[in-house]
Design an enzyme around this catalytic site. Structure first.
Site, short mmCIF file in Angstrom:
data_model
loop_
_atom_site.label_atom_id
_atom_site.label_comp_id
_atom_site.label_asym_id
_atom_site.label_seq_id
_atom_site.Cartn_x
_atom_site.Cartn_y
_atom_site.Cartn_z
N HIS A 181 -3.24 -9.75 -14.66
CA HIS A 181 -2.84 -7.63 -15.04
C HIS A 181 -1.02 -8.39 -14.48
CE1 HIS A 181 -3.19 -8.49 -10.31
NE2 HIS A 181 -2.61 -7.78 -10.45
N ASP A 182 -0.94 -9.35 -12.93
CA ASP A 182 0.73 -9.31 -13.06
C ASP A 182 1.41 -10.57 -13.82
OD1 ASP A 182 1.97 -8.56 -10.64
OD2 ASP A 182 0.37 -9.55 -8.75
N GLN A 213 3.66 1.54 -0.29
CA GLN A 213 2.54 1.31 0.45
C GLN A 213 3.29 0.46 1.77
OE1 GLN A 213 3.28 -1.15 -3.22
NE2 GLN A 213 0.97 -0.56 -3.40
N ASP A 263 1.60 1.66 -7.78
CA ASP A 263 0.84 -0.20 -8.22
C ASP A 263 -0.26 0.30 -8.76
OD1 ASP A 263 1.71 -2.36 -8.13
OD2 ASP A 263 0.93 -3.24 -5.65
N ARG A 289 4.87 -4.74 -16.84
CA ARG A 289 3.40 -5.20 -16.56
C ARG A 289 2.79 -4.80 -17.29
NH1 ARG A 289 3.06 -5.94 -9.85
NH2 ARG A 289 3.03 -3.72 -10.66
N HIS A 326 -2.10 -3.44 3.30
CA HIS A 326 -0.73 -2.88 2.70
C HIS A 326 -2.23 -1.38 2.45
CE1 HIS A 326 0.01 -5.06 -0.80
NE2 HIS A 326 -0.22 -3.39 -1.10
N ASP A 332 -5.65 -9.61 -1.30
CA ASP A 332 -4.74 -9.14 -2.13
C ASP A 332 -3.85 -9.43 -1.41
OD1 ASP A 332 -3.29 -8.29 -4.38
OD2 ASP A 332 -2.26 -6.28 -2.87
N GLU A 351 -5.62 -13.93 -3.03
CA GLU A 351 -4.63 -13.30 -3.79
C GLU A 351 -3.50 -14.29 -3.34
OE1 GLU A 351 -1.14 -11.54 -5.81
OE2 GLU A 351 -1.91 -11.57 -4.03
N ARG A 374 -11.03 -10.22 -4.11
CA ARG A 374 -10.02 -10.99 -3.95
C ARG A 374 -9.26 -10.31 -2.77
NH1 ARG A 374 -5.24 -8.95 -5.97
NH2 ARG A 374 -3.83 -10.30 -6.58
#
Length: 654
Positions: A402-403, A257, A146, A522, A189, A289, A331, A287
């Protein structure tokens, strides 16, 4: 609040973890921080975990161990970072000021490795960057991971990026340049080859409890009735069968994950310890996540649960005690109404701090909608729904990341129009995938044909650079890109530049031919650094130079305007034209007026009429972007923006 041991006993545990050689002045500082933050820490952890222990004494002993770990972290913290902690404790608004600017990139795409990042510092300084978010650089899962978000080891660097020594050197080099390093810290995760997951597969009962696991599908199926799907096309469902476990494991994102079980106090303790170790390496911001997913509750979407906020509040309290120079960033890509809680809460009796920063994802998505519709109604609804920032906090405002751009966060505001919300957002999604438009993005995953797809693509491609054929079309593309960034600079928060946007870098379709990336579109907006474009940034005839110079000029102006600090009040205004977004920053005595035209048509604005009802003296206005007189009646050309201050009271720094 009932504390089974005296507060002094808990403080003693914290101090016991510190070195006896620690100066008394430092011990006094730590004691003061403890007294300030321990009540909230205890309250949160008692609610989360007290019932997991045999009695209150057992819970208290666990908490004492946790505090001892925090004390040990302080003892191991380098002297320069202890000094930084003190400086930032004395200036708690340091990260909310008008000079703050973030930059986001992947280590390898930006510079190859961590040593290469150090070589790119002059570029960051040219932009005025003060905060560098390097996307995941910790050791990731072997194979699919990922984009690095499947972490195999919190205490090791991905080998191709370097070593922990390289990380420390990079942090030091950035700090000397006035730049704080932000690392991703994936709270929700770990990878299926993380030591905890491996131990769970091998039958270790302790580590099996680090994850949600079920012997059959009965409970997972009950949960699934209420859960959404993050990657429905390539990773449908939220549970994966793991043969080695003979169980179904909760996997919100990808099968590799594994969601962490925060009902287990050991998970919270170990994750906190891992974060503090990285902080001692020199990381100044994290950050966090997937924060919205941290707590699972049957019959709900398992997002934004109260306990998820308590986990973040407890983590914030421990960071404020052990490393107060460190920032936490949430995030949480959620609807506008759910965003403010990630910065903190006020129940009427006490103010509880959570994360220092939170992405304003609905503002980002709404700005793209405004461009597509040439109408600012949706973005005005989002701005109106955004409350004033809590003390010592800031939005992170951005144009791309990035998403993908997820349109569904806008459903509450989009539903306020007469048009069906599904049709409206689907039309925007199609617009940015290139259907009868200048945009050249692509649709991202959706679980059914009627569902609104997300959008992928670089900002330059989405604003029209890739499709532009004429000089006029390239000019309009540039205006759109600058308009979106101008909004992020002026709204109120720390703005973030995504790598390549400053050079108008375009999509990278090469991912389609790379096995590990082909299933994830992405990667279209994760290009490698383009050295040729970089060398063109000052060439007067290139569109790269036009974008780069304009961004640098705007950022220079921004640093001179205290009205653009995050905490400065914002007042949404109502212009006559629906294509115009207008708001005021600062006080009526020293206002800054932001005007933006989200359409391709010229729009005239009477400033006195716009400000009717506000106690603002009638004066001529000055456009700070070009230092030209604007008068009191202005015309906004296609996709133009104005940053106006009163001519005789500009409010800019000398």
């Amino acid at each position: 609040m009932s504390v089974p041991f005296t507060t002094d006993r808990f403080l003693a545990s914290l101090l016991a973890g510190m070195s006896p050689a620690m100066p008394s002045s430092m011990r006094e500082r730590v004691s003061s921080r403890f007294q300030q933050h321990f009540p909230v820490l205890y309250q949160d952890l008692q609610h989360l975990y007290a019932k997991k222990f045999a009695d209150e004494q057992a819970f208290a002993l666990w908490l004492m161990d946790l505090l001892c770990m925090a004390g040990n972290s302080i003892a191991q913290r380098p002297a320069l970072l202890l000094e930084l902690d003190q400086q930032r404790s004395e200036d708690r608004q340091w990260f909310t000021k008008e000079n703050m600017l973030g930059y986001c990139c992947y280590v390898d795409r930006f510079a190859g490795d961590l040593k290469g990042v150090q070589q790119r510092i002059p570029h960051l300084q040219e932009l005025g960057v003060t905060y560098l978010h390097l996307l995941p650089f910790l050791k990731a899962r072997a194979g699919e991971n990922d984009g690095g978000f499947a972490i195999a080891d919190f205490d090791a660097i991905e080998p191709r990026y370097g070593t922990m020594q390289d990380l420390e050197q990079t942090c030091n080099a950035l700090r000397k340049a006035g730049i704080s390093l932000c690392s991703d810290f994936i709270l929700n995760h770990v990878a299926d080859d993380h030591p905890w997951a491996i131990a769970a597969k091998n039958g270790d009962a302790r580590y099996r409890d680090y994850f949600y696991h079920y012997p059959d599908r009965s409970e997972p199926d009950a949960f699934e009735k209420h859960l959404g799907q993050v990657f429905p096309q390539v990773a449908p469902g939220n549970f994966s069968y793991v043969p080695d476990m003979q169980a179904w494991v909760w996997t919100t994102f990808y099968p590799y994950q594994w969601d962490l079980n925060y009902r287990n106090p050991a998970v919270f303790a170990d994750m906190t310890a891992a974060l503090l170790r990285l902080a001692n390496r020199g990381v100044e911001a994290f950050r966090l996540d997937s924060t919205a997913f941290l707590w699972k509750r049957a019959g709900t979407k398992c997002m934004n649960q109260p306990e998820a906020h308590q986990i973040l509040q407890a983590l914030r309290s421990l960071v404020d005690i052990a490393a107060p120079g460190v920032l936490l960033k949430a995030e949480a890509i959620v609807e506008t109404s759910d965003l403010p809680a990630y910065l903190g809460s006020n129940d009427g009796t006490q103010i509880i701090k959570e994360c220092h920063l939170a992405y304003h994802s609905s503002l980002m998505a709404a700005s793209w909608v405004a461009l597509a519709e040439q109408d600012t109604s949706l973005i005005r609804h989002v701005v109106a729904a955004t409350p004033a920032l809590p003390e010592q906090s800031s939005w992170l405002t951005y144009v791309r990341c990035h998403d993908d751009i997820g349109w569904n966060v806008l459903r509450p505001e989009a539903s306020l129009a007469a048009e069906d919300v599904q049709q409206r957002l689907a039309r925007v999604s199609r617009f940015y995938s290139g259907e009868d438009s200048y945009a050249r993005g692509q649709s991202f995953q959706a679980s059914a044909p009627g569902t609104v797809h997300g959008t992928v693509g670089m900002a330059s491609a989405l604003t029209g650079f890739a499709s532009a054929q004429t000089t006029e079309e390239k000019y309009l593309a540039r205006q759109r890109l600058l308009l979106l960034y101008g909004l992020s600079f002026c709204f109120g928060g720390m703005p973030l530049i995504y790598m390549g946007d400053e050079l108008a870098q375009e999509n990278d379709a090469a991912y389609q031919h790379i096995t590990a990336q082909a299933a994830d579109s992405r990667w279209l907006h994760r290009p490698a650094w383009d050295e040729n474009l970089y060398q063109q940034r000052h060439e007067s005839l290139s569109h790269t130079a036009a974008v780069f110079d304009a961004l640098c000029d705007m950022l220079h102006v921004r640093r001179q305007l205290p009205q653009l600090a995050a905490a400065t009040p914002r007042q949404l205004l109502t212009p006559a034209s629906p294509a115009v977004l207008a708001f005021m920053r600062g006080s009526t005595k020293q206002p800054l007026l932001y005007l933006a035209n989200f359409s391709e048509n010229n729009v005239s604005i009477d400033i006195n009429a716009l400000l009717a009802g506000y106690d603002i003296p009638a004066q001529a206005w000055l456009n700070q972007l070009d230092r030209r007189d604007a008068g009191t009646s202005v015309t906004l050309t296609a996709y133009a923006q104005l940053w106006l201050t009163q001519k005789n009271n500009p409010g800019a720094k000398a």
